[in-house]
Design a protein around this motif. Sequence first.
Motif, mmCIF file in Angstrom:
data_model
loop_
_atom_site.group_PDB
_atom_site.id
_atom_site.type_symbol
_atom_site.label_atom_id
_atom_site.label_comp_id
_atom_site.label_asym_id
_atom_site.label_seq_id
_atom_site.Cartn_x
_atom_site.Cartn_y
_atom_site.Cartn_z
ATOM 1 N N ARG A 141 0.840 -1.209 0.000
ATOM 2 C CA ARG A 141 0.000 0.000 0.000
ATOM 3 C C ARG A 141 0.871 1.253 0.000
ATOM 4 N N THR A 142 1.922 1.233 0.820
ATOM 5 C CA THR A 142 2.898 2.327 0.842
ATOM 6 C C THR A 142 3.660 2.370 -0.472
ATOM 7 N N GLY A 143 3.984 1.195 -1.002
ATOM 8 C CA GLY A 143 4.723 1.118 -2.265
ATOM 9 C C GLY A 143 3.961 1.765 -3.409
ATOM 10 N N LEU A 165 11.296 -1.998 -5.237
ATOM 11 C CA LEU A 165 11.927 -3.285 -4.928
ATOM 12 C C LEU A 165 12.908 -3.197 -3.764
ATOM 13 N N ALA A 166 13.326 -1.992 -3.406
ATOM 14 C CA ALA A 166 14.261 -1.824 -2.286
ATOM 15 C C ALA A 166 13.683 -2.330 -0.972
ATOM 16 N N SER A 167 12.346 -2.435 -0.889
ATOM 17 C CA SER A 167 11.732 -2.994 0.326
ATOM 18 C C SER A 167 12.220 -4.419 0.592
ATOM 19 N N ASN A 168 12.544 -5.160 -0.464
ATOM 20 C CA ASN A 168 13.077 -6.515 -0.269
ATOM 21 C C ASN A 168 14.371 -6.481 0.533
ATOM 22 N N ASP A 169 15.196 -5.468 0.298
ATOM 23 C CA ASP A 169 16.465 -5.341 1.029
ATOM 24 C C ASP A 169 16.221 -4.864 2.459
ATOM 25 N N LEU A 201 3.842 -4.560 -8.792
ATOM 26 C CA LEU A 201 3.738 -3.136 -9.145
ATOM 27 C C LEU A 201 3.219 -2.964 -10.568
ATOM 28 N N ASN A 202 3.695 -3.822 -11.476
ATOM 29 C CA ASN A 202 3.244 -3.728 -12.868
ATOM 30 C C ASN A 202 1.739 -3.985 -12.995
ATOM 31 N N ALA A 203 1.193 -4.807 -12.093
ATOM 32 C CA ALA A 203 -0.259 -5.049 -12.102
ATOM 33 C C ALA A 203 -1.014 -3.764 -11.786
ATOM 34 N N GLY A 204 -0.426 -2.932 -10.927
ATOM 35 C CA GLY A 204 -1.034 -1.638 -10.620
ATOM 36 C C GLY A 204 -1.054 -0.725 -11.830
#
Length: 240
Positions: A141-143, A165-169, A201-204
């Motif tokens: 949601r934040t992303g 994608l940085a959230s993964n890190d 994200l691409n689905a959004g």
Amino acid sequence: MEGTANFRDAGGYRTTTGQWVKMGEIYRSDALNKLTDNDLAKLQRLRVKTVFDLRMESERTKDADKVPAGATYVVADVFAGSPSFQTLPKSPEEAVKAMVDAEKAMVSGEGGKKAYTQVFEGMERDRDRAVLFHCTAGKDRTGWANASLLTALGVPSETVMADYLASNDYRKAANDAVLSHLPAAQAAVYKPMLDVRPEYLNAGYAEVKATYGTFDNYLKSGLGIDARELKQLKKDLLVG
């Protein structure tokens, strides 16, 4: 920050026109329920004036936000009235589909439109920033909130994706800890929900195209941000 894993400045990125997104204006984060006194003091020093909580009622009740003194707390429930995450997936494939469907709901669901309208209007109207928006993990949601903002400001799509994608890190240690306590089969189902992946994200963006045609039209028709307001937002948040 001691009590969050995914607190970040939304700024510092270059746009396609060569400008930069200002730092110290907009922040994104995971849940704020574990903030320490030092964290709250830091948020005050960062001049955080408005906090948007994108979580569902059950999340807000269970893990209530800690908000810096003097800041306005605003509920902007992205999944209000949505079936997203009401049932748990039973396979990794179901988990991926749930994440993709949730991303679509963020764009075209009534709760999503209302919540992101609140966030954009808050950013556009609040000349006395900083603004902080967050959910539970600070990634979905934040992303979408951050991806939408950066896209609206003219940041290239590959930069937006890298930020997403940085959230993964940032969340790797926390996610690994969760998965390590689960049986292998359960961990396999749960992992897609802890990840951020390009297809989410691409689905959004695909939902934006399918529903609104263009991103500018999503801002205008979906979130009520017209050309004048977008111009003001760019004036406020871009430099150079």
